[in-house]
Design an enzyme around this catalytic site. Structure first.
Site, PDB file in Angstrom:
ATOM      1  N   GLU A   1       0.822  -1.203   0.000  1.00  0.00           N
ATOM      2  CA  GLU A   1       0.000   0.000   0.000  1.00  0.00           C
ATOM      3  C   GLU A   1       0.864   1.264   0.000  1.00  0.00           C
ATOM      4  O   GLU A   1       0.615   2.214  -0.748  1.00  0.00           O
ATOM      5  CB  GLU A   1      -0.914   0.016   1.238  1.00  0.00           C
ATOM      6  CG  GLU A   1      -1.879  -1.148   1.310  1.00  0.00           C
ATOM      7  CD  GLU A   1      -1.343  -2.312   2.133  1.00  0.00           C
ATOM      8  OE1 GLU A   1      -2.118  -2.942   2.860  1.00  0.00           O
ATOM      9  OE2 GLU A   1      -0.121  -2.595   2.038  1.00  0.00           O
TER      10      GLU A   1
ATOM     11  N   ARG B   1      11.597 -22.760  -6.771  1.00  0.00           N
ATOM     12  CA  ARG B   1      12.779 -22.615  -5.920  1.00  0.00           C
ATOM     13  C   ARG B   1      13.028 -21.150  -5.596  1.00  0.00           C
ATOM     14  O   ARG B   1      13.556 -20.819  -4.530  1.00  0.00           O
ATOM     15  CB  ARG B   1      14.012 -23.220  -6.602  1.00  0.00           C
ATOM     16  CG  ARG B   1      14.008 -24.741  -6.615  1.00  0.00           C
ATOM     17  CD  ARG B   1      15.270 -25.274  -7.265  1.00  0.00           C
ATOM     18  NE  ARG B   1      15.261 -26.717  -7.375  1.00  0.00           N
ATOM     19  CZ  ARG B   1      16.196 -27.425  -8.000  1.00  0.00           C
ATOM     20  NH1 ARG B   1      17.215 -26.790  -8.586  1.00  0.00           N
ATOM     21  NH2 ARG B   1      16.120 -28.743  -8.068  1.00  0.00           N
TER      22      ARG B   1
ATOM     23  N   ASP C   1      22.409 -38.202  -7.557  1.00  0.00           N
ATOM     24  CA  ASP C   1      22.283 -37.151  -8.568  1.00  0.00           C
ATOM     25  C   ASP C   1      23.302 -36.021  -8.447  1.00  0.00           C
ATOM     26  O   ASP C   1      23.469 -35.247  -9.392  1.00  0.00           O
ATOM     27  CB  ASP C   1      20.875 -36.535  -8.508  1.00  0.00           C
ATOM     28  CG  ASP C   1      19.775 -37.543  -8.787  1.00  0.00           C
ATOM     29  OD1 ASP C   1      20.065 -38.575  -9.403  1.00  0.00           O
ATOM     30  OD2 ASP C   1      18.621 -37.283  -8.378  1.00  0.00           O
TER      31      ASP C   1
ATOM     32  N   SER D   1      17.293 -40.885 -14.409  1.00  0.00           N
ATOM     33  CA  SER D   1      16.081 -40.075 -14.253  1.00  0.00           C
ATOM     34  C   SER D   1      16.111 -38.766 -15.043  1.00  0.00           C
ATOM     35  O   SER D   1      15.159 -37.996 -14.975  1.00  0.00           O
ATOM     36  CB  SER D   1      15.855 -39.746 -12.773  1.00  0.00           C
ATOM     37  OG  SER D   1      16.958 -39.026 -12.248  1.00  0.00           O
TER      38      SER D   1
END
Length: 371
Positions: free
Chosen positions: A54, A186, A202, A170
């Site tokens: 505001e 993220r 990974d 994957s």
């Protein structure tokens, strides 16, 4: 669509510009509209500790606001925090009408802002685009009520429910649009969490790779502190805030991680694994209002079994891997009867290129399951 809804949706788009910069404050947008229907000021909460939406809107308005309408996605605050109360400037600027999307659950506000405006003779309309305004600030509403992070369980899978092939490969299940959405999240949410198995398999970065984005706190759940010191997460911990939650008591074992810039929290549970309940309290005490749980299947099971998942984001690619040995997104023992399933509400569907994302919110009022 009414005029009020149109201006409120515009305010919502402004609010989203604060994602990644305002937590644990809410994302809020505001639009000032003159009596002739012309927008004469707009703003959003740009950063934590900065002006509220505001006050930003008034700061960017050079016209006379007497009798104008203010659209704001969240009830204006009426207390001193890092900035003065927004109700004060609304009254001072002689706004004639205020249209509010969500009411603020913060006990310091919680209807008091609207009451003060009405007592000052200002017309106040509430609940315009309420669902959309509530959705923008689900993490804030949860955090202000429970003092711990809002938890999103996220995974990508094939049409047959596989998160990897039988060999463990994957990359990549989903396409570029879906992966870009993950990086947007993220940026939006305060932390991203993985288990040590995902780190070993990974070697992820877990950073936000969009221009101008903010990296989340990276959380590794590693009960026995077996994360490699050569892993990307540890090697980059001096640049991107990283936390390992562990049961390891030895200061000697923790020292190399601390030297690398990793924050190490000892949070042992009775079963010899990290206490997820204690982890959420620990993060909440540090002002982490939201966290994405990205992997793997064992960690997902731990969060579900504890009843800690507030939202599921399931990315589904039009592919089939097959194979009895190919993993699904949730491991653990699982339920023995369909009636014990972890319950979620009807999902919302988001199309992302050739993939879809299903978003479902926890249905804690449903029978069966802990969730």
């Amino acid at each position: 669509m009414s005029t009020d809804e149109e201006f409120m949706l515009h305010a919502l788009q402004l609010a989203k510009r604060g994602f990644g910069h305002v937590a644990p404050n809410p994302a809020v947008g505001a639009v000032i509209v003159a009596n002739n229907g012309r927008v004469i000021g707009e703003g959003w909460h740009e950063r934590f500790g900065g002006l509220h939406a505001e006050r930003n809107a008034f700061a960017h308005c050079t016209d006379d606001t007497t009798g104008a309408t203010l659209y704001v996605t969240l009830e204006p605050c009426c207390h001193w925090g890092k900035t003065p109360p927004c109700t004060d400037i609304i009254i001072e600027k002689k706004i004639g009408r205020v249209v509010v999307g969500s009411m603020d659950p913060n006990p310091l506000v919680a209807g008091k802002g609207v009451q003060l405006l009405r007592e000052a003779g200002i017309e106040v309309v509430t609940g315009v685009c309420k669902q959309a305004c509530d959705d923008v600030n689900r993490p804030f509403f949860h955090f202000i009520t429970h003092k711990r992070p809002y938890v999103i369980l996220k995974y990508a899978m094939t049409l047959d429910g596989k998160i990897a092939t039988r060999t463990g490969a994957s990359k990549w299940i989903t396409g570029e649009e879906a992966r870009f959405r993950v990086h947007q999240d993220r940026n939006r949410y305060s932390a991203v969490c993985v288990g040590v198995g995902t780190v070993r398999a990974d070697d992820p970065r877990l950073t936000c790779r969009i221009e101008g984005g903010t990296n989340p706190l990276r959380v590794i759940v590693d009960s026995h502190l077996s994360t490699s010191l050569d892993s990307t997460l540890v090697r980059t911990a001096a640049d991107v805030r990283t936390l390992i939650a562990t049961c390891e008591a030895s200061e000697e074992a923790r020292a190399p991680f601390v030297a690398a810039g990793v924050e190490v929290a000892r949070l042992p549970g009775a079963d010899g694994r990290v206490d997820i309940d204690a982890l959420l309290d620990y993060l909440g005490a540090k002002g982490i209002d939201s966290m994405i749980v990205e992997g793997g299947a064992t960690l997902a099971a731990s969060f579900l079994e504890g009843g800690f998942v507030d939202e599921v984001n399931a990315y589904i690619a039009p592919k089939i891997f097959g194979g009895e040995g190919a993993k699904g997104p949730v491991a653990g023992q699982g339920v023995s009867d369909p009636g014990q399933a972890y319950r979620f509400g009807a999902p919302f569907i988001v199309q992302l290129g050739s993939d879809v994302m299903l978003r479902a919110y926890a249905d804690r009022g449903a029978e069966g399951g802990d969730n």
